[in-house]
Design an enzyme around this catalytic site. Structure first.
Site, short mmCIF file in Angstrom:
data_model
loop_
_atom_site.label_atom_id
_atom_site.label_comp_id
_atom_site.label_asym_id
_atom_site.label_seq_id
_atom_site.Cartn_x
_atom_site.Cartn_y
_atom_site.Cartn_z
CB SER A 1 -0.91 0.00 1.23
OG SER A 1 -1.49 1.28 1.37
CG HIS B 1 -3.70 -1.60 -1.62
ND1 HIS B 1 -4.75 -2.48 -1.82
CD2 HIS B 1 -4.15 -0.69 -0.72
CE1 HIS B 1 -5.79 -2.12 -1.07
NE2 HIS B 1 -5.45 -1.03 -0.40
CG ASP C 1 -5.10 2.52 0.34
OD1 ASP C 1 -6.05 1.73 0.32
OD2 ASP C 1 -3.98 2.25 0.83
CG MET D 1 -8.52 7.23 1.62
SD MET D 1 -7.68 7.45 3.20
CE MET D 1 -6.89 5.85 3.36
CG HIS E 1 -9.02 0.04 -0.95
ND1 HIS E 1 -8.49 -0.05 0.32
CD2 HIS E 1 -10.37 -0.01 -0.79
CE1 HIS E 1 -9.48 -0.16 1.20
NE2 HIS E 1 -10.63 -0.11 0.56
CG MET F 1 -11.32 3.23 1.25
SD MET F 1 -9.87 3.29 2.32
CE MET F 1 -8.60 3.38 1.06
CG MET G 1 -11.79 -2.29 4.88
SD MET G 1 -10.19 -2.06 4.06
CE MET G 1 -9.31 -1.04 5.26
N GLY H 1 -9.40 4.50 6.35
CA GLY H 1 -9.16 5.94 6.42
C GLY H 1 -7.72 6.32 6.70
CG PHE H 2 -6.31 7.78 9.29
CD1 PHE H 2 -5.64 8.97 9.01
CD2 PHE H 2 -7.66 7.81 9.60
CE1 PHE H 2 -6.32 10.18 9.07
CE2 PHE H 2 -8.34 9.03 9.66
CZ PHE H 2 -7.67 10.21 9.39
N GLY H 3 -3.48 4.82 7.38
CA GLY H 3 -2.50 3.76 7.49
C GLY H 3 -1.97 3.70 8.92
N GLY H 4 -1.26 2.65 9.23
CA GLY H 4 -0.58 2.55 10.51
C GLY H 4 -1.47 2.29 11.72
CG ASP I 1 -6.17 -2.52 3.22
OD1 ASP I 1 -5.12 -2.21 3.79
OD2 ASP I 1 -6.77 -1.78 2.41
N GLY I 2 -5.09 -3.57 6.54
CA GLY I 2 -5.06 -2.77 7.75
C GLY I 2 -4.37 -3.48 8.89
N GLY I 3 -3.25 -2.92 9.33
CA GLY I 3 -2.54 -3.48 10.48
C GLY I 3 -1.88 -4.83 10.21
N GLY J 1 1.06 -1.71 4.30
CA GLY J 1 1.58 -0.36 4.10
C GLY J 1 2.76 -0.10 5.00
CB SER J 2 2.97 1.28 8.44
OG SER J 2 1.96 0.48 8.93
C1 DX5 Z 1 -6.45 2.00 5.20
C2 DX5 Z 1 -5.96 1.62 3.83
C3 DX5 Z 1 -4.83 0.68 3.87
C4 DX5 Z 1 -3.60 1.19 4.56
C5 DX5 Z 1 -2.94 0.03 5.24
O1 DX5 Z 1 -7.71 2.57 5.14
O2 DX5 Z 1 -6.99 1.02 3.06
O3 DX5 Z 1 -4.50 0.16 2.59
O4 DX5 Z 1 -2.66 1.79 3.72
O5 DX5 Z 1 -1.86 0.52 5.96
P1 DX5 Z 1 -1.18 -0.33 7.13
O6 DX5 Z 1 -0.63 -1.56 6.51
O7 DX5 Z 1 -0.16 0.61 7.62
O8 DX5 Z 1 -2.26 -0.61 8.14
ZN ZN Z 2 -6.41 -0.08 1.21
#
Ligand code: DX5
Ligand code: ZN
Length: 214
Positions: free
Chosen positions: A8, A33, A35, A37, A66, A68, A137, A142-145, A175-177, A197-198
């Site tokens: 991501s 990926h 994202d 938003m 993706h 959103m 999800m 909405g946010f990474g990390g 996707d997420g964490g 992502g992170s």
């Molecule tokens: C969150 C995004 C994810 C995000 C994942 O809403 O859809 O794709 O980038 O980031 P990590 O892997 O850091 O949770």
């Molecule tokens: Zn995503």
């Protein structure tokens, strides 16, 4: 089926996005990926068409978009024109999800549907015969990390069961964490596409990080 790793770009350093894309591709990620938003469906605004237009020439793996955003059907042509191989939208954001799926297919792309942590598994059932990917999800979008929500795992297992019952080849994405620990439990629950992502972008050794997720 082998696990697909989708990196991501929300987790990259935008001031060095070209190097980051090269690094994760060299490290063996399968997909990128992207994202999108809109600040309405989710609170955050990430990036949109201009950035993808600039970087698509750097991407040599499939682009996993993706969305959103509210009313996703309005943007399918744009993201198809920009080189997406797969477009995933949120069921909660679409008035007529089947029309969105048809629109994605009309552009020759794979169609994905996504559900937020609060949305029940039942929501995906009408589309099991039509989509190529289901995204569960594992954080609130909405946010990474963010930290992985363990209560979403049950939905991954339930959807794996539903997918197997169809006899169709449908990717099950989370996707997420996602990190080395949560990747393992998601794979055990039946996920075969892991978005990261992170974890991947924040790792010193990206090749090891990607390998650890598989
Ligand atoms: C969150 C995004 C994810 C995000 C994942 O809403 O859809 O794709 O980038 O980031 P990590 O892997 O850091 O949770
Ligand atoms: Zn995503």
């Amino acid at each position: 089926m082998d696990t697909v790793i989708s990196a991501s770009l929300l987790g990259c350093d935008l001031s060095r996005i070209a190097e980051d894309i090269k690094d994760v591709q060299d490290a063996g990620v399968d997909w990128i990926h992207y994202d999108v938003m809109d600040g309405v469906f989710v609170r955050n605004i990430s990036f949109g068409e201009p950035l993808l237009k600039s970087i698509k020439k750097l991407i040599s793996v499939p682009i996993d978009t993706h969305l959103m955003i509210v009313d996703p059907i309005r943007y399918i042509d744009n993201y198809a024109d920009l080189g997406s191989d797969l477009i995933t939208f949120h069921l909660e954001a679409a008035k007529d999800p089947m029309a969105v799926i048809d629109k994605i297919h009309s552009r020759g792309l794979k169609a994905g549907i996504s559900i937020r942590p609060q949305t029940p598994v039942e929501a995906v059932k009408p589309y099991l015969g039509s989509v190529e990917l289901i995204l569960v999800m594992t954080v609130n979008p909405g946010f990474g990390g963010q930290v992985f929500l363990p209560e979403t795992l049950e939905k991954v297992s339930e959807i794996r069961y539903l997918i197997d019952g169809t006899g169709r080849d449908i990717f099950l994405q989370v996707d997420g964490g996602i990190n080395v620990r949560t990747a393992e439990i998601c794979r055990s629950a039946g996920a075969n596409v892991l978005v990261s992502g992170s974890y991947v972008f924040g790792s010193e050794n990206k090749r090891e990080a990607v390998a650890s997720l598989r």
